[in-house]
Design a protein around this motif. Structure first.
Motif, PDB file in Angstrom:
ATOM      1  N   GLU A 271       0.825  -1.205   0.000  1.00 52.40           N
ATOM      2  CA  GLU A 271       0.000   0.000   0.000  1.00 52.40           C
ATOM      3  C   GLU A 271       0.864   1.264   0.000  1.00 52.40           C
ATOM      4  O   GLU A 271       0.526   2.258  -0.656  1.00 52.40           O
ATOM      5  CB  GLU A 271      -0.932   0.001   1.213  1.00 52.40           C
ATOM      6  CG  GLU A 271      -2.061  -1.005   1.133  1.00 52.40           C
ATOM      7  CD  GLU A 271      -1.648  -2.419   1.549  1.00 52.40           C
ATOM      8  OE1 GLU A 271      -2.525  -3.289   1.602  1.00 52.40           O
ATOM      9  OE2 GLU A 271      -0.440  -2.652   1.809  1.00 52.40           O
ATOM     10  N   THR A 272       1.974   1.231   0.728  1.00 46.89           N
ATOM     11  CA  THR A 272       2.867   2.393   0.786  1.00 46.89           C
ATOM     12  C   THR A 272       3.469   2.682  -0.585  1.00 46.89           C
ATOM     13  O   THR A 272       3.526   3.840  -1.028  1.00 46.89           O
ATOM     14  CB  THR A 272       3.984   2.149   1.810  1.00 46.89           C
ATOM     15  OG1 THR A 272       3.398   1.976   3.110  1.00 46.89           O
ATOM     16  CG2 THR A 272       4.953   3.321   1.854  1.00 46.89           C
ATOM     17  N   ALA A 273       3.921   1.642  -1.267  1.00 46.43           N
ATOM     18  CA  ALA A 273       4.504   1.824  -2.602  1.00 46.43           C
ATOM     19  C   ALA A 273       3.471   2.403  -3.569  1.00 46.43           C
ATOM     20  O   ALA A 273       3.781   3.291  -4.381  1.00 46.43           O
ATOM     21  CB  ALA A 273       5.044   0.503  -3.118  1.00 46.43           C
ATOM     22  N   ARG A 274       2.233   1.914  -3.491  1.00 48.26           N
ATOM     23  CA  ARG A 274       1.188   2.435  -4.372  1.00 48.26           C
ATOM     24  C   ARG A 274       0.927   3.916  -4.109  1.00 48.26           C
ATOM     25  O   ARG A 274       0.724   4.705  -5.041  1.00 48.26           O
ATOM     26  CB  ARG A 274      -0.100   1.635  -4.176  1.00 48.26           C
ATOM     27  CG  ARG A 274      -0.079   0.247  -4.797  1.00 48.26           C
ATOM     28  CD  ARG A 274      -1.331  -0.520  -4.433  1.00 48.26           C
ATOM     29  NE  ARG A 274      -1.376  -1.829  -5.079  1.00 48.26           N
ATOM     30  CZ  ARG A 274      -2.222  -2.792  -4.752  1.00 48.26           C
ATOM     31  NH1 ARG A 274      -3.103  -2.586  -3.776  1.00 48.26           N
ATOM     32  NH2 ARG A 274      -2.201  -3.956  -5.387  1.00 48.26           N
ATOM     33  N   LEU A 275       0.916   4.302  -2.845  1.00 46.76           N
ATOM     34  CA  LEU A 275       0.714   5.708  -2.506  1.00 46.76           C
ATOM     35  C   LEU A 275       1.827   6.571  -3.083  1.00 46.76           C
ATOM     36  O   LEU A 275       1.576   7.627  -3.679  1.00 46.76           O
ATOM     37  CB  LEU A 275       0.669   5.890  -0.989  1.00 46.76           C
ATOM     38  CG  LEU A 275      -0.644   5.668  -0.261  1.00 46.76           C
ATOM     39  CD1 LEU A 275      -0.478   5.980   1.221  1.00 46.76           C
ATOM     40  CD2 LEU A 275      -1.753   6.522  -0.849  1.00 46.76           C
ATOM     41  N   LEU A 276       3.060   6.153  -2.902  1.00 45.73           N
ATOM     42  CA  LEU A 276       4.192   6.951  -3.379  1.00 45.73           C
ATOM     43  C   LEU A 276       4.188   7.066  -4.896  1.00 45.73           C
ATOM     44  O   LEU A 276       4.590   8.098  -5.445  1.00 45.73           O
ATOM     45  CB  LEU A 276       5.506   6.351  -2.875  1.00 45.73           C
ATOM     46  CG  LEU A 276       5.729   6.455  -1.366  1.00 45.73           C
ATOM     47  CD1 LEU A 276       7.017   5.738  -0.964  1.00 45.73           C
ATOM     48  CD2 LEU A 276       5.773   7.911  -0.911  1.00 45.73           C
ATOM     49  N   LYS A 277       3.738   6.034  -5.589  1.00 43.54           N
ATOM     50  CA  LYS A 277       3.669   6.111  -7.050  1.00 43.54           C
ATOM     51  C   LYS A 277       2.689   7.173  -7.504  1.00 43.54           C
ATOM     52  O   LYS A 277       2.849   7.774  -8.569  1.00 43.54           O
ATOM     53  CB  LYS A 277       3.275   4.742  -7.624  1.00 43.54           C
ATOM     54  CG  LYS A 277       4.411   3.716  -7.589  1.00 43.54           C
ATOM     55  CD  LYS A 277       3.990   2.397  -8.214  1.00 43.54           C
ATOM     56  CE  LYS A 277       5.138   1.411  -8.201  1.00 43.54           C
ATOM     57  NZ  LYS A 277       4.758   0.092  -8.797  1.00 43.54           N
ATOM     58  N   ARG A 278       1.658   7.437  -6.688  1.00 44.17           N
ATOM     59  CA  ARG A 278       0.713   8.500  -7.033  1.00 44.17           C
ATOM     60  C   ARG A 278       1.389   9.874  -7.024  1.00 44.17           C
ATOM     61  O   ARG A 278       0.897  10.817  -7.637  1.00 44.17           O
ATOM     62  CB  ARG A 278      -0.465   8.498  -6.065  1.00 44.17           C
ATOM     63  CG  ARG A 278      -1.326   7.241  -6.113  1.00 44.17           C
ATOM     64  CD  ARG A 278      -2.455   7.349  -5.090  1.00 44.17           C
ATOM     65  NE  ARG A 278      -3.097   6.047  -4.868  1.00 44.17           N
ATOM     66  CZ  ARG A 278      -4.004   5.825  -3.925  1.00 44.17           C
ATOM     67  NH1 ARG A 278      -4.399   6.820  -3.131  1.00 44.17           N
ATOM     68  NH2 ARG A 278      -4.517   4.620  -3.768  1.00 44.17           N
ATOM     69  N   TYR A 279       2.491   9.964  -6.299  1.00 43.46           N
ATOM     70  CA  TYR A 279       3.247  11.222  -6.235  1.00 43.46           C
ATOM     71  C   TYR A 279       4.416  11.213  -7.211  1.00 43.46           C
ATOM     72  O   TYR A 279       5.284  12.078  -7.156  1.00 43.46           O
ATOM     73  CB  TYR A 279       3.755  11.442  -4.811  1.00 43.46           C
ATOM     74  CG  TYR A 279       2.661  11.833  -3.846  1.00 43.46           C
ATOM     75  CD1 TYR A 279       2.428  13.166  -3.519  1.00 43.46           C
ATOM     76  CD2 TYR A 279       1.850  10.878  -3.263  1.00 43.46           C
ATOM     77  CE1 TYR A 279       1.422  13.538  -2.643  1.00 43.46           C
ATOM     78  CE2 TYR A 279       0.831  11.221  -2.379  1.00 43.46           C
ATOM     79  CZ  TYR A 279       0.624  12.555  -2.079  1.00 43.46           C
ATOM     80  OH  TYR A 279      -0.379  12.909  -1.211  1.00 43.46           O
ATOM     81  N   GLY A 280       4.477  10.209  -8.090  1.00 40.61           N
ATOM     82  CA  GLY A 280       5.510  10.177  -9.112  1.00 40.61           C
ATOM     83  C   GLY A 280       6.749   9.388  -8.798  1.00 40.61           C
ATOM     84  O   GLY A 280       7.689   9.352  -9.583  1.00 40.61           O
ATOM     85  N   TYR A 281       6.762   8.726  -7.641  1.00 36.72           N
ATOM     86  CA  TYR A 281       7.940   7.941  -7.261  1.00 36.72           C
ATOM     87  C   TYR A 281       7.992   6.658  -8.092  1.00 36.72           C
ATOM     88  O   TYR A 281       6.978   5.983  -8.260  1.00 36.72           O
ATOM     89  CB  TYR A 281       7.901   7.582  -5.781  1.00 36.72           C
ATOM     90  CG  TYR A 281       8.346   8.715  -4.878  1.00 36.72           C
ATOM     91  CD1 TYR A 281       9.517   8.618  -4.126  1.00 36.72           C
ATOM     92  CD2 TYR A 281       7.591   9.872  -4.775  1.00 36.72           C
ATOM     93  CE1 TYR A 281       9.923   9.658  -3.303  1.00 36.72           C
ATOM     94  CE2 TYR A 281       7.994  10.918  -3.952  1.00 36.72           C
ATOM     95  CZ  TYR A 281       9.160  10.796  -3.222  1.00 36.72           C
ATOM     96  OH  TYR A 281       9.552  11.830  -2.422  1.00 36.72           O
ATOM     97  N   VAL A 282       9.171   6.336  -8.569  1.00 36.94           N
ATOM     98  CA  VAL A 282       9.403   5.077  -9.271  1.00 36.94           C
ATOM     99  C   VAL A 282      10.183   4.166  -8.337  1.00 36.94           C
ATOM    100  O   VAL A 282      11.328   4.442  -7.987  1.00 36.94           O
ATOM    101  CB  VAL A 282      10.172   5.288 -10.585  1.00 36.94           C
ATOM    102  CG1 VAL A 282      10.451   3.946 -11.261  1.00 36.94           C
ATOM    103  CG2 VAL A 282       9.392   6.208 -11.514  1.00 36.94           C
ATOM    104  N   LEU A 283       9.555   3.072  -7.908  1.00 30.62           N
ATOM    105  CA  LEU A 283      10.182   2.181  -6.935  1.00 30.62           C
ATOM    106  C   LEU A 283      10.547   0.858  -7.596  1.00 30.62           C
ATOM    107  O   LEU A 283       9.946   0.457  -8.576  1.00 30.62           O
ATOM    108  CB  LEU A 283       9.231   1.921  -5.757  1.00 30.62           C
ATOM    109  CG  LEU A 283       8.776   3.172  -4.998  1.00 30.62           C
ATOM    110  CD1 LEU A 283       7.742   2.794  -3.949  1.00 30.62           C
ATOM    111  CD2 LEU A 283       9.952   3.859  -4.349  1.00 30.62           C
TER     112      LEU A 283
END
Length: 207
Positions: free
Chosen positions: A195-207
């Motif tokens: 869930e954390t990774a999905r949230l950060l991707k909404r802000y443009g983070y590429v993990l």
């Protein structure tokens, strides 16, 4: 102000060493925001449940408040412009919220209640940047085997339960109590990584 995606980082609004370890596990660089006062000194961070508050509403409210307060700190201290990540974890057993034990006797009483039963672990994650707050929720079911008095006392004496919701840490000695887990292991630890990774991707983070 735009997020620097060439060197992406987040502000972690948490003192939890487990959340720091979990963020590092998925390669998220972060700066920890240290609160100068206790949560109860800031009215918006009071974690006391509201009368009749639903467990999901409670954990989401507290996580959101932490993220919003973290964003205010970023502005006050003129810190680097990057998202603030906050989380809150609580347990629910038979409709009742169970937080961190206040002392050893309380920890022992909580573990006695969890013995032989299934409880839910709810962790809400909130990410805030400027005026935007995004939320995600992880709900896991954990069943403890029946615990005897001696092993409860021995576990409480280890000191491990004292800073943890529900009086136990699944990543520590209490792993031997868990008979069944349905959901997110990292969510039970305090930060659901999916869930954390999905949230950060909404802000443009590429993990």
């Amino acid at each position: 102000m735009a997020i620097d995606l060439l060197q992406p980082r987040v502000h972690l609004a948490s003192r939890s060493p487990r959340r720091r370890e979990l963020l590092a596990q998925i390669g998220v660089a972060f700066d920890t925001i240290i609160l100068r006062d206790s949560p109860r000194a800031e009215p918006g961070l009071d974690e006391t449940p509201l009368p009749g508050e639903d467990p999901v509403a409670y954990v989401e409210r507290v996580a959101r408040n932490k993220a919003e307060h973290g964003c205010r700190i970023v502005q006050w201290r003129r810190l680097r412009a990057q998202p603030v990540l906050a989380a809150d974890t609580t347990l629910e057993l038979a409709g009742e919220l169970i937080g961190k034990p206040v002392d050893a006797a309380d920890a022992q009483a909580i573990l006695q209640r969890l013995s032989g039963k299934t409880h839910r672990v709810l962790t809400a994650v909130a990410v805030g940047f400027e005026s935007r707050i995004e939320l995600a929720l992880s709900i896991s079911e954990v069943r403890f085997r029946t615990l005897d008095e001696q092993e409860i006392r021995h576990y409480v004496a280890s000191g491990e339960p004292m800073d943890k919701a529900g009086g136990y840490g699944i990543q520590g000695r209490a792993a031997m109590f868990v008979e069944h887990l349905a959901g997110s292991y990292s969510g039970v630890m305090g930060l659901p990584l999916c869930e954390t990774a999905r949230l950060l991707k909404r802000y443009g983070y590429v993990l």
